[in-house]
Design an enzyme around this catalytic site. Structure first.
Site, PDB file in Angstrom:
ATOM      1  CG  ASP A 211      -2.062  -0.987   1.112  1.00 20.08           C
ATOM      2  OD1 ASP A 211      -2.131  -1.673   0.077  1.00 20.08           O
ATOM      3  OD2 ASP A 211      -2.877  -1.081   2.047  1.00 20.08           O
ATOM      4  NE  ARG A 256      -6.689  -3.302   5.473  1.00 18.50           N
ATOM      5  CZ  ARG A 256      -5.617  -4.005   5.785  1.00 18.50           C
ATOM      6  NH1 ARG A 256      -4.464  -3.416   5.969  1.00 18.50           N
ATOM      7  NH2 ARG A 256      -5.706  -5.307   5.936  1.00 18.50           N
ATOM      8  CB  ALA A 370      -3.105 -11.593  -9.021  1.00 23.41           C
TER       9      ALA A 370
END
Ligand SMILES: Nc1ncnc2c1ncn2[C@@H]1O[C@H](COP(=O)(O)OP(=O)(O)O)[C@@H](O)[C@H]1O
Ligand SMILES: O=P(O)(O)OC[C@H]1O[C@](O)(COP(=O)(O)O)[C@@H](O)[C@@H]1O
Ligand SMILES: [Mg+2]
Length: 460
Positions: A211, A256, A370
């Site tokens: 992230d 997120r 993936a």
């Protein structure tokens, strides 16, 4: 938050008294554009105006301790037992970091023993603490050719004292925690518990997250490999959408609370019309809303490609009764579970386009895991190796409660308190988001006005 130089100071376990096996390499080293000498520091800020804002002598301007080998070490390498643990979500390059640590510690420092704790911090609990793996250069020789982590990983809370008991039981002197924000918090708790017991154990963090949401690091390792993988899915969605009547290519990517993967992958693919990220709220309805813009795109171009970060538009799911809402449930580590914004978008876009006579062909792709299970690319492989070297040097020099990071292209030591003090996010006023707007031509916002601002209706 204004930082003072004291906020950037790193904890030392004590004086470095042993000659480092690398000391000969360092005898002639001086600071240059390509090296930061021991004792020199790396500036936190890098513009003239920001520096001018500090009315203090240069040595008091906020700066990081430079990473790298020291002439003397705190630990006697031959008596050191090192521990390694990997926690949280996967990220390309974890195996490369493990390999780099083992090679540096075994080959150069010739440490006594290196132990891998299995399956994340769970491996440090009393139940699992004996399920360790001895790591040697032979054992890790080829592990960089695989994604994931040879040690395994997990989420979930553990008792810091129980984990310290495991370290004591195994005689661990330095523990490397390869983890994200949660892992860095856990490392801090461990370090606090170690200090409270007066133990001489160093805790080092190697920041890991696809992230890219950890602060004080230019980019986290594995991020580049992950967004390169995500780019291919955007290209696929573009091809599919372009070939379909009223095609809508929708790609949901991880992220997120930070939209870096979506932003970078969209820039790399250079085929997205709209990028939606958690940092920028958007409205669906109204003349400046997302649905009107999607319609306009499909009418003009025949199709539209949308890149959606999973954490985007969560406020739209707050309406009670919406089936896409996930409540405020958290995962085992306390991370908020996100609502299904992709489901809401698919439904609302389909309904809207159908209502205006443009019944869409929805091409939805969720690459999900993936993108984070891939092998690190060449750039990340080098980066991981160099972070591992920096972490090994920091540990042997008795640094603790610290993470290694690359800051403005130099390797530095970042106190864990800083690593967990904030979240790195895409700045809507920064140049990255500006590049996204320049590339997609989407408006700065969809129907959500910042106070006192008129929302521009489109870039191109
Ligand atoms: N606030 C916290 N304090 C102490 N430990 C934490 C905290 N948050 C997470 N952890 C621990 O760190 C580990 C990894 O956290 P998690 O959020 O799953 O992944 P990541 O490290 O990738 O962010 C978990 O096993 C969890 O026990
Ligand atoms: O592995 P899980 O629990 O399904 O979590 C998925 C989440 O993990 C991430 O890959 C980030 O995880 P970390 O905080 O562990 O680095 C997010 O992008 C994603 O939302
Ligand atoms: Mg995390």
């Amino acid at each position: 938050m204004t930082l003072h130089i004291d906020d950037l100071r790193v904890r030392h376990l004590g004086e470095c008294r042993y000659d480092s096996p690398l000391s000969e390499m360092l005898t002639t080293k001086q600071t240059s554009p390509h090296y930061v000498a021991e004792g020199d520091r790396v500036l936190l800020e890098d513009t003239v105006s920001m520096l001018a804002g500090h009315d203090v002598p240069p040595e008091q301007v906020p700066s990081f301790e430079a990473a790298g080998p020291r002439k003397k070490t705190y630990f006697d390498p031959s008596s050191v037992t090192a521990g390694i643990v990997t926690c949280g979500g996967l990220c390309p390059g974890i195996n490369n970091v493990i390999r780099g640590l083992v090679q540096e510690l075994a080959v150069h420092y010739k440490v006594k023993r290196i132990l891998g704790f299995r399956n994340g911090l769970r491996g440090l609990t009393s139940e699992y603490r004996d399920d360790t793996v001895e790591l040697t250069p032979e054992h890790v020789r080829d592990i960089h050719n695989a994604g994931g982590t040879i040690l395994g990983s997990s989420r979930g809370n553990q008792d810091p004292d129980e984990m310290v008991d495991s370290l004591v039981e195994h005689g661990v002197d330095v523990l490397f925690v390869i983890g994200g924000d949660g892992g860095m918090r856990a490392a801090t708790c461990l370090s606090t518990a170690i200090e409270a017991r007066g133990l001489d154990i160093a805790v080092l963090g190697v920041p890991k997250t696809i992230d890219n949401d950890l602060p004080f690091t230019d980019q986290s390792f594995g991020f580049q490999s992950a967004f390169a993988s995500a780019m291919d899915f955007i290209s696929s969605a573009s091809v599919e959408a372009a070939a379909s009547p009223n095609g809508v290519g929708l790609v949901k990517l991880m992220g997120r609370h930070s939209g870096f993967i979506a932003a970078y992958a969209a820039l790399a693919a250079n085929g997205a019309d709209i990028v939606l990220i958690p940092e920028i709220a958007f409205a669906l309805d109204g003349p400046d809303g997302l649905l009107a813009y999607v319609e306009q795109h499909v009418r003009k171009k025949g199709y539209v490609v949308i890149v959606l970060a999973e954490g985007a538009g969560q406020d739209l799911l707050e309406e009670p009764g919406l089936p896409h809402r996930n409540g405020q449930a958290t995962d085992a580590s306390g991370n908020l579970r996100l609502g299904k914004i992709d489901d809401l978008l698919k439904e609302r876009i389909t309904d809207h386009l159908t209502a205006v006579g443009l019944a869409p062909t929805m091409r939805y792709i969720d690459p999900s895991y993936a993108i984070r299970s891939v092998v690190a690319n060449a750039y990340d492989s080098v980066y991981c190796l160099r972070l591992a070297h920096a972490a090994a040097h920091a540990a042997m020099a008795g640094r603790t409660e610290v993470a290694v990071a690359r800051w403005r292209r130099r390797f530095v030591h970042v106190p864990l308190s800083l690593m967990t003090s904030r979240r790195n996010q895409v700045d809507p006023d920064g140049d990255l988001w500006m590049s996204v707007l320049e590339t997609t031509c989407q408006p700065a916002e969809f129907g959500v006005q910042r106070e006192g601002e008129k929302v521009p209706s489109g870039f191109c």
